[in-house]
Every structure is written in structure tokens, then in C-alpha cells.
Design a protein around this motif. Structure first.
Motif, PDB file in Angstrom:
ATOM      1  N   LEU A 154       6.160 -13.700   2.359  1.00 23.93           N
ATOM      2  CA  LEU A 154       5.869 -13.623   3.575  1.00 23.93           C
ATOM      3  C   LEU A 154       6.195 -12.238   4.429  1.00 23.93           C
ATOM      4  N   PRO A 155       7.181 -11.657   4.314  1.00 21.87           N
ATOM      5  CA  PRO A 155       7.421 -10.293   4.751  1.00 21.87           C
ATOM      6  C   PRO A 155       6.484  -9.411   4.187  1.00 21.87           C
ATOM      7  N   LEU A 156       6.132  -9.374   2.917  1.00 21.92           N
ATOM      8  CA  LEU A 156       5.136  -8.244   2.467  1.00 21.92           C
ATOM      9  C   LEU A 156       3.605  -8.937   3.006  1.00 21.92           C
ATOM     10  N   ALA A 157       3.659  -9.966   2.969  1.00 17.95           N
ATOM     11  CA  ALA A 157       2.032 -10.416   3.577  1.00 17.95           C
ATOM     12  C   ALA A 157       2.015 -10.233   5.051  1.00 17.95           C
ATOM     13  N   LEU A 158       2.949 -10.061   5.764  1.00 16.00           N
ATOM     14  CA  LEU A 158       2.993  -9.956   7.244  1.00 16.00           C
ATOM     15  C   LEU A 158       1.997  -9.102   7.802  1.00 16.00           C
ATOM     16  N   PRO A 159       1.768  -7.770   7.353  1.00 15.75           N
ATOM     17  CA  PRO A 159       0.622  -6.938   7.840  1.00 15.75           C
ATOM     18  C   PRO A 159      -0.696  -7.538   7.850  1.00 15.75           C
ATOM     19  N   ARG A 166      -3.108 -15.164  -6.708  1.00 12.43           N
ATOM     20  CA  ARG A 166      -1.949 -15.420  -7.891  1.00 12.43           C
ATOM     21  C   ARG A 166      -2.402 -16.656  -8.998  1.00 12.43           C
ATOM     22  N   ALA A 167      -3.225 -17.677  -8.394  1.00 10.46           N
ATOM     23  CA  ALA A 167      -3.341 -18.730  -9.077  1.00 10.46           C
ATOM     24  C   ALA A 167      -4.773 -18.785  -9.809  1.00 10.46           C
ATOM     25  N   THR A 168      -5.711 -17.881  -9.449  1.00  6.60           N
ATOM     26  CA  THR A 168      -7.114 -17.943 -10.059  1.00  6.60           C
ATOM     27  C   THR A 168      -7.102 -16.741 -10.811  1.00  6.60           C
ATOM     28  N   ARG A 169      -8.231 -16.863 -11.817  1.00 14.44           N
ATOM     29  CA  ARG A 169      -8.499 -15.620 -12.653  1.00 14.44           C
ATOM     30  C   ARG A 169      -9.979 -15.838 -12.818  1.00 14.44           C
ATOM     31  N   GLY A 170     -10.683 -14.784 -13.000  1.00 16.30           N
ATOM     32  CA  GLY A 170     -11.879 -14.377 -13.517  1.00 16.30           C
ATOM     33  C   GLY A 170     -13.148 -15.163 -12.643  1.00 16.30           C
ATOM     34  N   ARG A 171     -13.917 -15.942 -13.335  1.00  9.83           N
ATOM     35  CA  ARG A 171     -14.833 -16.581 -12.283  1.00  9.83           C
ATOM     36  C   ARG A 171     -14.425 -17.461 -11.483  1.00  9.83           C
ATOM     37  N   VAL A 172     -13.248 -18.179 -11.828  1.00 11.51           N
ATOM     38  CA  VAL A 172     -12.641 -19.141 -10.828  1.00 11.51           C
ATOM     39  C   VAL A 172     -12.219 -18.345  -9.504  1.00 11.51           C
ATOM     40  N   ARG A 173     -11.507 -17.342  -9.560  1.00 13.17           N
ATOM     41  CA  ARG A 173     -11.272 -16.561  -8.420  1.00 13.17           C
ATOM     42  C   ARG A 173     -12.538 -15.970  -7.542  1.00 13.17           C
ATOM     43  N   THR A 199      -7.917 -10.619   5.110  1.00 10.41           N
ATOM     44  CA  THR A 199      -6.766  -9.815   5.319  1.00 10.41           C
ATOM     45  C   THR A 199      -5.500  -9.948   4.745  1.00 10.41           C
ATOM     46  N   CYS A 200      -5.207 -11.351   4.651  1.00 11.10           N
ATOM     47  CA  CYS A 200      -4.168 -11.816   3.762  1.00 11.10           C
ATOM     48  C   CYS A 200      -4.159 -11.471   2.370  1.00 11.10           C
ATOM     49  N   TYR A 201      -5.400 -11.529   1.771  1.00 13.65           N
ATOM     50  CA  TYR A 201      -5.809 -11.303   0.216  1.00 13.65           C
ATOM     51  C   TYR A 201      -5.524 -10.027   0.108  1.00 13.65           C
ATOM     52  N   LEU A 202      -5.938  -8.902   0.723  1.00 16.64           N
ATOM     53  CA  LEU A 202      -5.484  -7.494   0.600  1.00 16.64           C
ATOM     54  C   LEU A 202      -3.809  -7.432   0.693  1.00 16.64           C
ATOM     55  N   ALA A 203      -3.292  -8.095   1.659  1.00 21.50           N
ATOM     56  CA  ALA A 203      -1.838  -7.990   1.683  1.00 21.50           C
ATOM     57  C   ALA A 203      -1.054  -8.517   0.542  1.00 21.50           C
ATOM     58  N   VAL A 204      -1.452  -9.619   0.022  1.00 17.70           N
ATOM     59  CA  VAL A 204      -0.719 -10.566  -0.954  1.00 17.70           C
ATOM     60  C   VAL A 204      -1.068  -9.991  -2.666  1.00 17.70           C
ATOM     61  N   ALA A 205      -2.459  -9.290  -2.539  1.00 17.76           N
ATOM     62  CA  ALA A 205      -2.825  -8.937  -3.758  1.00 17.76           C
ATOM     63  C   ALA A 205      -1.970  -7.640  -4.339  1.00 17.76           C
ATOM     64  N   GLY A 206      -1.633  -6.881  -3.280  1.00 13.41           N
ATOM     65  CA  GLY A 206      -0.762  -5.905  -3.561  1.00 13.41           C
ATOM     66  C   GLY A 206       0.809  -5.938  -3.777  1.00 13.41           C
ATOM     67  N   ILE A 207       0.925  -7.143  -3.934  1.00 11.72           N
ATOM     68  CA  ILE A 207       2.467  -7.607  -4.211  1.00 11.72           C
ATOM     69  C   ILE A 207       2.760  -7.496  -5.558  1.00 11.72           C
TER      70      ILE A 207
END
Length: 255
Positions: free
Chosen positions: A174-179, A65-72, A142-150
Motif C-alpha cells: 500500500l505505501p509503495l502503491a500510494l502514488p 502479480r497473479a497473472t502471466r502471459g495471455r491471461v494478463r 495508475t495503480c498498475y504502473l505503481a504496483v508493477a514496479g514493486i
């Protein structure tokens, strides 16, 4: 390994008939010290998994959420860097940091000259530090895959209704990132309770865990049946913990 666990002795190098027994599965009864060893291993698993979750979810959220491009890309690369590091090199590097008179000790005395030694080597926290460094990337991925789809619209809707950031995190993210959290916890907890390199090197005399005991049965005592039985016993304990956790989780998520 399941077959070996029911043998009375090793079948290698002997022409004697195979003798089967279930006595090895009573090791926790006949050898009470193993109960304390198992509790230590479970404590390591819970502490390592909890710390990885506390660090991994905010890190994944920042990457998504907070980074873009090369920083990410740079932050993501730093997060998975332990995957590319040899395990022994990584662990021995921590010994240089955590030992008495090591780098961490010198830095603390540079800032606070009057304090005593802060050497953490050969302690329970040292083992946890080494395990967190080794397994944190699993939680981040695993958390990145979950929160990236929110969907951003869900967060915008919550903010437009007056929800503050802590409320948005607790009720939406948090509920959406729980998986992702559950998947990361499984990927970390299971191997951590069976780990033996970090406890042996960073824990020293106190680093006796089920992983080190099982390793000794295979490499030192050459008692494969007992080592196999201990492995499957710990597997049963882990499955029981996850079954209990999953039932509690379903109860919390039930409408």
C-alpha cells in the motif's frame, strides 16, 4: 472562460460596451440551492473515487502479480474496455440493467421471487455505478504502473520475517502503491464532480449536479458568464480539497 466569468452579460451579438462584474462569483450566496448541488457533486466525487480505489488497486495487483502471459493481457484488456465504448451507449446500457423490470430486476426475481422491485434507475447509486464504470480504468492503469514496479524481494523479505498477507499489503504494497492511488484519485475526482451525462440520464430528476447546472448555463440559459464563474468556483473548491489532502498525506508519510 476566466474572462467571460467577469462579464455582466454575454458579449455575443451585441455592440454594447463590455461591463465587468464579480457578482457571478457570489452565486453560492445569492442562490443558496447551489450549495446543496455542490455538496451532491462532491459526494459523487468521493463515492466514485473511493469505490474505484477499492476495486482498482486489487485489480491492478492481480494483473501485475497473479497473472502471466495471455491471461494478463486478457484481464488488462477487459479492464480498459470502457475506454473503447461510446459514452452514451455505455450509459443507456446501464438504464436497461438498472431500471424497474430491467435485466437486474428480472435476475433478482428469478432467484428470490418474493422480493420487491430492485430498480435502481434514477437514484444516487445508479449515478455512482455509471461513473465507476466510466472512470475505473484510470485507477486500474495508475495503480498498475505503481504496483508493477514493486520489487518482489521486498515482499519476500516481509514474508520471510513472518508477516502475513494483510500485514504485507498494509506495510509494503500500500505505501509503495500510494502514488498510483493519488494519481488515479485526481484523474477521477476532478472530472466526476463536473460530469453531466451520467447524472442527467441515470439520475433523472435527482441528477442535478454542478456539471448539469454549468451545462445548462452554456446550452439552455445561454449565460456563459455565470457558467464560467461556477466552473472556476468549483475548481477552487477542488484545489482546496487536494491541498488539504496533500498536507495530511505528507504528515502521514513524514518519518
Amino acid at each position: 472562460m476566466l474572462f467571460f466569468s467577469f462579464l455582466k452579460t454575454n458579449p455575443f451579438g451585441s455592440k454594447a460596451p463590455l461591463v465587468f462584474t464579480g457578482a457571478h462569483y457570489l452565486a453560492f450566496v445569492t442562490r443558496p440551492y447551489l450549495v446543496d448541488v455542490a455538496i451532491t457533486s462532491l459526494r459523487l466525487g468521493f463515492w466514485t473515487t473511493g469505490i474505484c480505489a477499492a476495486i482498482g488497486l486489487p485489480t491492478a495487483l492481480a494483473i501485475a502479480r497473479a497473472t502471466r502471459g495471455r491471461v494478463r493481457q486478457t484481464v488488462f484488456l477487459l479492464a480498459i474496455l470502457p475506454f473503447w465504448t461510446n459514452g452514451l451507449v455505455r450509459i443507456f446500457s446501464w438504464t436497461m440493467l438498472l431500471r424497474q423490470g430491467g435485466i437486474l430486476d428480472d435476475l433478482v426475481h428469478l432467484v428470490l421471487p418474493g422480493v420487491g422491485s430492485v430498480g435502481l434507475l434514477y437514484s444516487f447509486p445508479a449515478i455512482v455505478v455509471g461513473l465507476v464504470h466510466a472512470y475505473l480504468p484510470y485507477m486500474i492503469l495508475t495503480c498498475y504502473l505503481a504496483v508493477a514496479g514493486i520489487d518482489d524481494a521486498l515482499i519476500d523479505a516481509a514474508r520471510s520475517l513472518g508477516a502475513r498477507l494483510p500485514t504485507v499489503f498494509a506495510t509494503v504494497i500500500l505505501p509503495l502503491a500510494l502514488p498510483g492511488l493519488v494519481s488515479g484519485s485526481i484523474l477521477i475526482f476532478v472530472p466526476v464532480i463536473g460530469s453531466f451525462m451520467e447524472p442527467r440520464i441515470l439520475g433523472g430528476r435527482i441528477g442535478v449536479t454542478m456539471g448539469t447546472v454549468i451545462e445548462d448555463q452554456f446550452t439552455q440559459a445561454y449565460n456563459w458568464p455565470l457558467g464560467s464563474a461556477l466552473s472556476f468556483t468549483m475548481l477552487g473548491i477542488v484545489l482546496a480539497i487536494f491541498a488539504l489532502f496533500s498536507s495530511v498525506l505528507r504528515g502521514r508519510l513524514a518519518p
